[in-house]
Enzyme design. Structure first.
Site, PDB file in Angstrom:
ATOM      1  N   HIS A  49       2.666  39.375  26.694  1.00  0.00           N
ATOM      2  CA  HIS A  49       3.088  39.999  27.948  1.00  0.00           C
ATOM      3  C   HIS A  49       4.198  39.101  28.509  1.00  0.00           C
ATOM      4  O   HIS A  49       4.166  37.884  28.318  1.00  0.00           O
ATOM      5  CB  HIS A  49       1.881  40.022  28.885  1.00  0.00           C
ATOM      6  CG  HIS A  49       2.085  40.756  30.169  1.00  0.00           C
ATOM      7  ND1 HIS A  49       2.796  40.220  31.228  1.00  0.00           N
ATOM      8  CD2 HIS A  49       1.662  41.975  30.587  1.00  0.00           C
ATOM      9  CE1 HIS A  49       2.780  41.081  32.236  1.00  0.00           C
ATOM     10  NE2 HIS A  49       2.108  42.154  31.873  1.00  0.00           N
TER      11      HIS A  49
ATOM     12  N   ASP B 276      -3.762  33.451  27.633  1.00  0.00           N
ATOM     13  CA  ASP B 276      -3.625  34.553  28.585  1.00  0.00           C
ATOM     14  C   ASP B 276      -4.849  35.448  28.386  1.00  0.00           C
ATOM     15  O   ASP B 276      -4.936  36.191  27.405  1.00  0.00           O
ATOM     16  CB  ASP B 276      -2.319  35.309  28.311  1.00  0.00           C
ATOM     17  CG  ASP B 276      -2.149  36.505  29.236  1.00  0.00           C
ATOM     18  OD1 ASP B 276      -3.108  36.857  29.941  1.00  0.00           O
ATOM     19  OD2 ASP B 276      -1.051  37.089  29.221  1.00  0.00           O
TER      20      ASP B 276
ATOM     21  N   GLN C  18      -6.641  40.465  29.481  1.00  0.00           N
ATOM     22  CA  GLN C  18      -7.242  41.691  28.937  1.00  0.00           C
ATOM     23  C   GLN C  18      -8.600  41.434  28.300  1.00  0.00           C
ATOM     24  O   GLN C  18      -9.288  42.381  27.924  1.00  0.00           O
ATOM     25  CB  GLN C  18      -6.291  42.340  27.914  1.00  0.00           C
ATOM     26  CG  GLN C  18      -4.948  42.757  28.493  1.00  0.00           C
ATOM     27  CD  GLN C  18      -5.050  43.917  29.484  1.00  0.00           C
ATOM     28  OE1 GLN C  18      -6.059  44.620  29.553  1.00  0.00           O
ATOM     29  NE2 GLN C  18      -3.994  44.129  30.264  1.00  0.00           N
TER      30      GLN C  18
ATOM     31  N   LYS D  49      -7.648  43.223  37.139  1.00  0.00           N
ATOM     32  CA  LYS D  49      -7.922  43.861  35.844  1.00  0.00           C
ATOM     33  C   LYS D  49      -9.408  43.804  35.477  1.00  0.00           C
ATOM     34  O   LYS D  49      -9.823  44.375  34.487  1.00  0.00           O
ATOM     35  CB  LYS D  49      -7.098  43.194  34.747  1.00  0.00           C
ATOM     36  CG  LYS D  49      -5.606  43.477  34.901  1.00  0.00           C
ATOM     37  CD  LYS D  49      -4.823  42.924  33.764  1.00  0.00           C
ATOM     38  CE  LYS D  49      -3.342  42.860  34.079  1.00  0.00           C
ATOM     39  NZ  LYS D  49      -2.699  44.165  34.144  1.00  0.00           N
TER      40      LYS D  49
ATOM     41  N   CYS E  12       5.396  45.647  29.775  1.00  0.00           N
ATOM     42  CA  CYS E  12       5.781  44.226  29.942  1.00  0.00           C
ATOM     43  C   CYS E  12       5.662  43.468  28.628  1.00  0.00           C
ATOM     44  O   CYS E  12       5.301  42.281  28.627  1.00  0.00           O
ATOM     45  CB  CYS E  12       4.969  43.536  31.030  1.00  0.00           C
ATOM     46  SG  CYS E  12       5.181  44.267  32.646  1.00  0.00           S
TER      47      CYS E  12
HETATM   48  C1  PLP Z   1      -1.830  40.324  28.974  1.00  0.00           C
HETATM   49  C2  PLP Z   1      -1.364  40.237  30.403  1.00  0.00           C
HETATM   50  N1  PLP Z   1      -0.907  39.072  30.874  1.00  0.00           N
HETATM   51  C3  PLP Z   1      -0.502  38.923  32.149  1.00  0.00           C
HETATM   52  C4  PLP Z   1      -0.506  39.990  33.027  1.00  0.00           C
HETATM   53  C5  PLP Z   1      -0.089  39.785  34.453  1.00  0.00           C
HETATM   54  O1  PLP Z   1      -1.235  39.743  35.277  1.00  0.00           O
HETATM   55  P1  PLP Z   1      -1.158  39.770  36.870  1.00  0.00           P
HETATM   56  O2  PLP Z   1      -0.961  41.201  37.266  1.00  0.00           O
HETATM   57  O3  PLP Z   1      -2.476  39.243  37.331  1.00  0.00           O
HETATM   58  O4  PLP Z   1      -0.040  38.893  37.292  1.00  0.00           O
HETATM   59  C6  PLP Z   1      -0.947  41.233  32.563  1.00  0.00           C
HETATM   60  C7  PLP Z   1      -0.896  42.411  33.447  1.00  0.00           C
HETATM   61  O5  PLP Z   1      -0.375  43.449  33.081  1.00  0.00           O
HETATM   62  C8  PLP Z   1      -1.407  41.355  31.224  1.00  0.00           C
HETATM   63  O6  PLP Z   1      -1.866  42.516  30.741  1.00  0.00           O
END
Ligand code: PLP
Length: 442
Positions: free
Chosen positions: A132, A209, A212, A235, A397
């Protein structure tokens, strides 16, 4: 409303989510966009409202009764959420979300002028091709600021991380290895242990990260062995504006702060300041108090369902998503070696856990992204919305990963604890009609 793929009582769960009783364009809402943001059960809404109506006050300051109560609830929330994620309370730094948490790490490393984390020109930062943007751009920027070199581990055609390549990309100059636990596009669970082993072998810091994974499977920070992990409240059935960074205590202690200001200091003179230990060292300014309390309610809710059961539910739905989409003419799944080839296309989209193969031994959650030949992803999204089905369209993204599969956009369906087999049937039925509706491939 039962589902063959789960041991969760999905009918009861659905009753906990007030938003699900809505209709969209006269059709019952089928929400398949939990990967973008999850819906919130009533207990989460209640927890925030209860705090704001009964105990709202500034935390960690003030001598009055409400301030004490608010501080206690806020720190209880830290204990609940860190415990749910397999960490100690002092290992959880509150942030506004995962993007903030990942930037916090990159900026903190950039602030290190000496010692363990200081970067020199030519040092290497390693990411994967499936990031992402939130776990890519902060590292690009850190490399640009410090003269470090950004390298990446490629993904294979089936969407899995190429571990052979990882072994050659991660080397003596590697200082950071950042990677997603679960791809937000492919739904594939990545091999954390193998990547941690490679990174540790060269003394590199590991940054996970976990956006998900935390809503979809049991998450045990301590057992995973990574140094740092970022997660997102909105999420995992929690409120917006809250998330966190989990860190090994020695790492949090050694990292310099990123933001400075109130609430994170021991002493302050006009010339200098001393900082509190972690996590407060990283929590300058007013924190997302009601949101953290709401997130604790979400953690308790998920815990009450049982994360093993949640994982079984999500991976069964993920396999069924893959199998059902494979059967539809003109659909190409991203990160599925069997799409367009002879293997793996025979699973029944109507079957339960046992009948959908879902791409061999690759571990997945309830996320699948795909392209419909000849129809733009945005048109597919609009078509589905007209039928009450909410999905995500675009690059999610993750532009480099889309480029890897020769696309600029795709359609993503993602499930949650309230998703039923009926939801997927409505979705499959709609997708089956997309190409003829747009006059393609007739
Ligand atoms: C894998 C991943 N990393 C980071 C993010 C960003 O998260 P946040 O909305 O908490 O900034 C997302 C959100 O779409 C995501 O799916």
């Amino acid at each position: 409303m039962s589902t063959a793929t789960t041991s969760l009582d999905v009918s009861a769960i659905r009753a906990d989510f007030p938003i699900l009783s809505q209709t969209v364009h006269g059709r019952p809402l089928v929400y398949l966009d939990s990967g973008a943001t999850s819906q919130k059960p009533q207990v989460v809404l209640d927890a925030e409202i209860d705090f704001l109506t009964r105990a709202n006050s500034a935390v960690h300051r003030g001598a009055h009764t409400l301030a004490g109560e608010a501080t206690e609830l806020f720190e209880d929330a830290r204990a609940t959420v860190s415990g749910f994620l397999g960490a100690q309370p002092e290992q959880l730094v509150w942030t506004s979300g995962a993007t903030f948490a990942l930037n916090l790490v990159a900026y903190s490393i950039g602030n290190a002028t000496s010692g363990r984390f200081a970067l020199a020109p030519g040092d290497e930062l390693v990411v994967t091709e499936s990031e992402h943007h939130a776990n890519l751009i902060p590292w690009q920027q850190l490399a640009a600021r410090t003269g470090a070199v950004l390298r990446h581990i490629p993904v294979r055609d089936d969407g899995t991380i190429d571990l052979d390549a990882a072994a050659s990309v991660i080397g003596e100059r590697t200082r950071v290895v950042a990677f997603p636990h679960v791809s937000n596009v492919l739904g594939i669970v990545n091999p954390v242990a193998e990547l941690v082993l490679l990174a540790r072998g060269v003394g590199a810091l590991t940054v996970l990260d976990a956006c998900q994974s935390t809503p979809q499977l049991p998450f045990d920070f301590d057992a995973l062995g990574v140094d740092l992990a970022a997660f997102s409240g909105h999420k995992m059935l929690g409120p917006y504006g809250v998330g966190g960074l989990l860190g090994r205590s020695d790492v949090l202690e050694a990292l310099p702060p990123f933001l400075t200001g109130g609430s994170m200091v021991t002493t302050v003179t006009l010339d200098d300041a001393g900082f509190l230990p972690a996590p407060q060292k990283f929590e300058a300014g007013t924190q997302p108090v009601s949101q953290a309390i709401g997130l604790a309610a979400a953690a308790r809710y998920l815990d009450s369902l049982g994360m093993d059961a949640v994982q079984a539910h999500e991976s069964a739905l993920g396999r069924r998503l893959m199998a059902g989409l494979r059967e539809i003419d003109g659909v190409r799944l991203l990160g599925d070696a069997s799409t367009g080839s002879a293997t793996g296309g025979a699973a029944s989209p109507t079957g339960g856990a046992g009948s959908a193969t879902g791409g061999g031994s690759v571990e997945r959650v309830g996320i699948a992204s795909f392209d419909v030949d000849g129809v733009h992803a945005h048109d597919v999204g609009q078509f589905l919305d007209d039928r009450g089905v909410a999905v995500r369209v675009g690059h999610h993204c993750a532009k480099p990963l889309h480029a890897r599969f020769g696309l600029t956009a795709s359609v993503r369906a993602s499930t949650s604890v309230f998703t039923t087999d009926d939801d997927l049937d409505v979705f499959f039925d709609a997708i089956s009609g997309v190409r003829s509706f747009f006059g393609v491939g007739a």
